[in-house]
Design a protein around this motif. Structure first.
Motif, PDB file in Angstrom:
ATOM      1  N   GLU A 139       0.698  -1.364   0.139  1.00  0.00           N
ATOM      2  CA  GLU A 139      -0.138   0.036  -0.043  1.00  0.00           C
ATOM      3  C   GLU A 139       0.845   1.395  -0.121  1.00  0.00           C
ATOM      4  O   GLU A 139       0.352   2.200  -0.622  1.00  0.00           O
ATOM      5  CB  GLU A 139      -0.831   0.051   1.210  1.00  0.00           C
ATOM      6  N   GLU A 140       2.070   1.318   0.690  1.00  0.00           N
ATOM      7  CA  GLU A 140       2.672   2.463   0.756  1.00  0.00           C
ATOM      8  C   GLU A 140       3.143   2.821  -0.493  1.00  0.00           C
ATOM      9  O   GLU A 140       3.708   4.035  -0.672  1.00  0.00           O
ATOM     10  CB  GLU A 140       3.712   2.275   1.970  1.00  0.00           C
ATOM     11  N   SER A 141       3.756   1.890  -1.401  1.00  0.00           N
ATOM     12  CA  SER A 141       4.359   2.108  -2.486  1.00  0.00           C
ATOM     13  C   SER A 141       3.242   2.692  -3.472  1.00  0.00           C
ATOM     14  O   SER A 141       3.801   3.601  -4.409  1.00  0.00           O
ATOM     15  CB  SER A 141       5.161   0.903  -3.050  1.00  0.00           C
ATOM     16  N   ILE A 142       2.189   2.213  -3.487  1.00  0.00           N
ATOM     17  CA  ILE A 142       1.151   2.725  -4.376  1.00  0.00           C
ATOM     18  C   ILE A 142       0.905   4.209  -3.815  1.00  0.00           C
ATOM     19  O   ILE A 142       0.825   4.882  -4.761  1.00  0.00           O
ATOM     20  CB  ILE A 142       0.018   1.758  -4.143  1.00  0.00           C
ATOM     21  N   LYS A 143       0.676   4.194  -2.553  1.00  0.00           N
ATOM     22  CA  LYS A 143       0.450   5.754  -2.141  1.00  0.00           C
ATOM     23  C   LYS A 143       1.580   6.685  -2.539  1.00  0.00           C
ATOM     24  O   LYS A 143       1.322   7.916  -3.105  1.00  0.00           O
ATOM     25  CB  LYS A 143       0.445   5.816  -0.879  1.00  0.00           C
ATOM     26  N   ALA A 144       2.701   6.188  -2.568  1.00  0.00           N
ATOM     27  CA  ALA A 144       4.005   7.076  -3.011  1.00  0.00           C
ATOM     28  C   ALA A 144       3.895   7.429  -4.399  1.00  0.00           C
ATOM     29  O   ALA A 144       4.118   8.366  -4.725  1.00  0.00           O
ATOM     30  CB  ALA A 144       5.267   6.158  -2.602  1.00  0.00           C
ATOM     31  N   THR A 145       3.414   6.540  -5.206  1.00  0.00           N
ATOM     32  CA  THR A 145       3.251   6.745  -6.625  1.00  0.00           C
ATOM     33  C   THR A 145       2.360   7.943  -6.802  1.00  0.00           C
ATOM     34  O   THR A 145       2.548   8.944  -7.642  1.00  0.00           O
ATOM     35  CB  THR A 145       2.696   5.557  -7.330  1.00  0.00           C
ATOM     36  N   ILE A 146       1.112   7.830  -6.276  1.00  0.00           N
ATOM     37  CA  ILE A 146       0.246   8.920  -6.128  1.00  0.00           C
ATOM     38  C   ILE A 146       1.001  10.431  -5.815  1.00  0.00           C
ATOM     39  O   ILE A 146       0.616  11.290  -6.574  1.00  0.00           O
ATOM     40  CB  ILE A 146      -0.761   8.660  -5.169  1.00  0.00           C
ATOM     41  N   ASP A 147       1.703  10.317  -4.657  1.00  0.00           N
ATOM     42  CA  ASP A 147       2.347  11.328  -4.061  1.00  0.00           C
ATOM     43  C   ASP A 147       3.222  12.171  -5.015  1.00  0.00           C
ATOM     44  O   ASP A 147       3.384  13.255  -5.288  1.00  0.00           O
ATOM     45  CB  ASP A 147       2.721  10.993  -2.646  1.00  0.00           C
ATOM     46  N   ILE A 148       3.961  11.169  -5.338  1.00  0.00           N
ATOM     47  CA  ILE A 148       5.128  11.667  -6.461  1.00  0.00           C
ATOM     48  C   ILE A 148       4.381  12.171  -7.671  1.00  0.00           C
ATOM     49  O   ILE A 148       5.056  13.450  -8.069  1.00  0.00           O
ATOM     50  CB  ILE A 148       6.215  10.535  -6.743  1.00  0.00           C
ATOM     51  N   THR A 149       3.352  11.569  -8.114  1.00  0.00           N
ATOM     52  CA  THR A 149       2.870  12.296  -9.350  1.00  0.00           C
ATOM     53  C   THR A 149       2.448  13.559  -9.093  1.00  0.00           C
ATOM     54  O   THR A 149       2.547  14.555 -10.128  1.00  0.00           O
ATOM     55  CB  THR A 149       1.504  11.475  -9.764  1.00  0.00           C
ATOM     56  N   VAL A 150       1.610  13.801  -8.087  1.00  0.00           N
ATOM     57  CA  VAL A 150       0.918  15.308  -7.646  1.00  0.00           C
ATOM     58  C   VAL A 150       2.113  16.015  -7.363  1.00  0.00           C
ATOM     59  O   VAL A 150       1.980  17.330  -7.812  1.00  0.00           O
ATOM     60  CB  VAL A 150       0.147  14.957  -6.498  1.00  0.00           C
ATOM     61  N   GLU A 151       3.310  15.537  -6.892  1.00  0.00           N
ATOM     62  CA  GLU A 151       4.233  16.779  -6.562  1.00  0.00           C
ATOM     63  C   GLU A 151       5.005  16.970  -7.811  1.00  0.00           C
ATOM     64  O   GLU A 151       5.455  18.226  -7.813  1.00  0.00           O
ATOM     65  CB  GLU A 151       5.330  15.865  -5.686  1.00  0.00           C
TER      66      GLU A 151
END
Length: 268
Positions: free
Chosen positions: A67-79
């Motif tokens: 889960e944390e890796s998927i969330k990180a993908t979302i966060d990196i995209t928005v950043e």
């Protein structure tokens, strides 16, 4: 050109096969592409090739089992790009040695496939949808499979996980349509990705060809084109659907090819 101009798109499993074909097609049509894959080097190389051709892309690591890796993908995209408009949940696993029939299946493998093939889709939607709402709407596309619609002699977990993806697609579409979120799926049949070409023996390809309605096999671009349609505004009134892209393999009575062969012999 420009069918997804200016849209920010995440493509999971984007370093090869269907995901790579989709990333390349999206970039040519104007999207800013995030290629997320367990094969980080492959994702970065794919992104560099897109950039070298004048597109916008980044490649990042994704472990779809976490889960944390998927969330990180979302966060990196928005950043990086400031928004998310398209999410292509494309990661999937299969295992012909352990994912067998219901009596002989390895139950640990059942759990692993459900986690990667199904739960990753749910988690991706969970973290991407709030950003899509903030952006004014978005499109989610999930990779299902024709294994969701027909039984087989093995791959019980794979088929069950992909059938669940079809239903999750409907639920997400129903739950967030009013927030201008569309959710659709694509169900590939046999697709001749580079990996498939290298690993499927000619005899097996002949069996598939015998039962296809069309006189050729599918290519990765065939799926990418369907995903592009769902990502673009051309499909703005389509949601909750899973498009079967399988060359008519499951279209006719299963005896039809044999009857056709029999008729040809009798005429000869």
């Amino acid at each position: 050109m420009g069918r997804v101009q200016g849209k920010v798109a995440i493509i999971t499993g984007g370093a090869s096969g269907i995901g790579l074909a989709t990333a390349q097609m999206f970039a040519k049509e104007g999207a800013k592409v995030v290629i997320a894959d367990f094969n980080q080097a492959g994702a970065e190389q794919a992104a560099q090739e897109i950039v070298s051709q004048g597109g916008e892309a980044i490649g990042i690591f994704l472990d779809a089992s976490k889960e944390e890796s998927i969330k990180a993908t979302i966060d990196i995209t928005v950043e990086k790009f400031g928004a998310i408009h398209v999410l292509f949940n494309n990661v999937g696993l299969t295992n012909l040695q352990k994912d067998l029939d219901v009596v002989n299946i390895d139950l640990d493998e059942w759990d692993r496939l459900m986690n990667v093939n199904l739960k990753s889709v749910v988690i991706g939607c969970k973290y991407a949808i709030p950003h899509m709402i903030e952006a004014g709407g978005g499109s989610i596309i999930n990779t299902a499979s024709m294994a969701a619609f027909a039984g087989d002699v093995i791959r019980l977990a794979y088929g069950a996980s992909k059938a669940a993806v079809v239903n999750v697609t409907k639920y997400v579409a129903a739950q967030y349509g009013r927030q201008n979120i569309r959710c659709n799926g694509v169900a590939p049949g046999l697709i001749l990705t580079p990996a498939a070409k290298n690993n499927i023996p000619p005899q097996m390809l002949d069996i598939f060809a015998k039962y296809n309605a069309l006189p050729y096999h599918g290519e990765a671009d065939d799926i990418a084109s369907a995903v592009l349609f769902f990502a673009s505004d051309e499909s703005k009134f389509v949601t909750g659907q899973t498009l079967q892209v399988e060359g008519g393999h499951y279209l006719s009575n299963p005896t039809a090819p044999d009857f056709r062969e029999l008729a040809a012999k009798s005429q000869g």
